[in-house]
Design an enzyme around this catalytic site. Sequence first.
Site, short mmCIF file in Angstrom:
data_model
loop_
_atom_site.label_atom_id
_atom_site.label_comp_id
_atom_site.label_asym_id
_atom_site.label_seq_id
_atom_site.Cartn_x
_atom_site.Cartn_y
_atom_site.Cartn_z
CB THR A 1 1.89 8.47 -0.15
OG1 THR A 1 1.23 7.53 -1.00
CG2 THR A 1 0.88 9.19 0.71
CE LYS B 1 -1.71 8.53 -2.33
NZ LYS B 1 -1.65 7.34 -1.39
CD GLU C 1 3.41 0.39 -3.22
OE1 GLU C 1 3.03 -0.77 -3.04
OE2 GLU C 1 3.33 1.29 -2.38
CB THR D 1 -5.85 5.83 0.65
OG1 THR D 1 -5.84 5.46 1.98
CG2 THR D 1 -7.20 5.71 0.04
CB SER E 1 11.32 -1.41 8.99
OG SER E 1 11.14 -1.89 7.69
CG ASN F 1 4.77 -3.13 -0.88
OD1 ASN F 1 4.22 -2.15 -0.41
ND2 ASN F 1 4.72 -3.44 -2.16
#
Lengths: 384, 384
Positions: B146, B168, B259, B179, B384, B379
């Site tokens: 992802t 992943k 991230e 996930t 959005s 994040n």
Amino acid sequence: MASVTTPKGFTASAVAAGIKPSGNPDMALVVNNGPQWASAAVFTQNRVFAAPVKVTREAVAHGTLKAVVYNAGNANACTGAPGVNDAREMQQLVADAIEVHKQEVGVCSTGLIGEPLPMSNIRSGIASLTSNLGDYGEDAAEAIMTTDTVKKEASYQADGWTVAAMGKGVGMMAPSLATMLVLITTDAVVSSETLDRALKNATPSTFDAIDIDGSTSTNDTVIALASGASGIEPDATEFKEAIYSVCKDIAEQMQADAEGVTKRVTVRVTGTTSDVQARNAARTVARDNLFKCAMFGSDPNWGRVLAAVGMADADMDAENIAVSFNGHAVCKESTAVPGARDVDLSGVEIEVHIDLGTGGPGDAHVRTTDLSHDYVEINSAYSS
Amino acid sequence: MASVTTPKGFTASAVAAGIKPSGNPDMALVVNNGPQWASAAVFTQNRVFAAPVKVTREAVAHGTLKAVVYNAGNANACTGAPGVNDAREMQQLVADAIEVHKQEVGVCSTGLIGEPLPMSNIRSGIASLTSNLGDYGEDAAEAIMTTDTVKKEASYQADGWTVAAMGKGVGMMAPSLATMLVLITTDAVVSSETLDRALKNATPSTFDAIDIDGSTSTNDTVIALASGASGIEPDATEFKEAIYSVCKDIAEQMQADAEGVTKRVTVRVTGTTSDVQARNAARTVARDNLFKCAMFGSDPNWGRVLAAVGMADADMDAENIAVSFNGHAVCKESTAVPGARDVDLSGVEIEVHIDLGTGGPGDAHVRTTDLSHDYVEINSAYSS
């Protein structure tokens, strides 16, 4: 504006003792001149607690506080036996100068962890504080600030008696900037037991319900002093309400001034077995970084709310959770409500209500903030 | 490079089914062609878990998995009864096409929470996957990504048998990006019991010991499949080691790809009563935002370490805590070591060792990352 010297029977002083690099005022003293003396206190739950917490805890266990001395710029935390000696010396110097027993003096420090107190500054600071006492409550509130951008004061005016408070803290809690410190003064005629009950009634849903970064300081201290100088014994219910009201006011000021805040977020949880479980669940969500980042982005990301609350220590019906943002339902029966992603969260205040779907009476809230770029900036650059 | 189709007896396929807005491959299928079939699985602890977790848990309880179908781009989480029906349909479609029982098919989804699966894309995707099986393990590893920036694969080559894995996940766990998914394949001759023991031996100190943001996904699933196609029954100790090795490798790749990461931080705790307590304490520090911000700032701020660990559920001697950064002692007996603030943490790897001073045998570590501007950016903007 009312300050901690507004209630009758209190004097205060403040001085720039050279502890803060900025040269701003950094020490304060508040004295209860009676005619009566009652006190109560609550302290950090952290097992790593600072020397002044140790010394003030001992004083409270021994009897009644009549004065509290403050320094900002240095937390006197993680400073070992020499730190305890320094805190005891602060206590003794104040006691000698204002002619009370050393066990009647509370000591509170806030600032960097792990640095020895600059005792020559502290000694000359205390000499100045004890010889300049007066109606200087506002100066005291200013002297205890660290990264606070505004001083924090609150008051409650009753019929003939008053409660006032000052506080500092920009996060509950920012350990390296230790600390949340609060002082409440009142001229009501109350016993230490009444004061203690009123304080312990107020803190769970005020100071304990602010959770900016999940951190708990080494120095957090809330002290209440009563002088009886109004000569009026208050109605028990109104007195509790008055103490609650100033605690709530100071707590909200802390939330509003939290480091890097762009959103003030209240997380309320209902529909679980007990208030304790509701608070656990609210705190779990309030601490979740992904949720906090979504709030920064004004993003009604209820999926993050569900993922966070699913890990909480609280009874729930995992297939019957409801979530609303600012009163708009975004999730019912643990699934999306149509239009959920379009809820407007661009304002500063966000209220999240999570019902855990068991039908139980548990109900509690936690105040937090978003996780912003400024939070990262402030907290990565502070001590370097 | 070895992939999940490197061990004998496995085929895989991948397809772009139009679920990811990017148009990149987003579905994968891995099939165990035997001659033997053993399987084991571990799932998220979150009480809010996704439909595919429910369906795969039921399948595992019923017997042995022979195939696993994946989609990325949509987590099928918080989707209610229709989501469970969708996951069951995925299972049934695969089972019919490859001629196994539906309870022999695992289903894993990852992506946004709270959106219904686009079932027409899923159906045509499964038709393509089941008719194009081959040596496409690497494509499968790519399709399950992802926000991962790189695909994650690992392998262990023994004498005549092989273990391989794909995974992943860019945070343990990022719920809205649900996930962490991992698939381990092996051609060793092992029973489901042996596979289960080896998997449950490996996960506590690998996947469970990564804690990027304190969040736990609704979809986390680790599945291991054994085909027996090598004809070799491995030494029990070496097999456990092989499974551990690929889990550790994938976990480290997840940490490295987390991230917004600029630092890879290992928090090790010793000197408490048990390994469980040591892990509690390590996790408490690893989750502390002030500590994580200090790491981002390359700041050897041991005061934040002490303030964080003081709240942990672990036995400690609060006046005898020692801390080192990258082997440099910065705190002994809970006070500063001279020069502590000068330790250089400018590198990417930071090892923090905290000894809680009780002399107890507890010893555990947790891998985490810093809290950076990019973490906040990624994040706050995702959905959005």
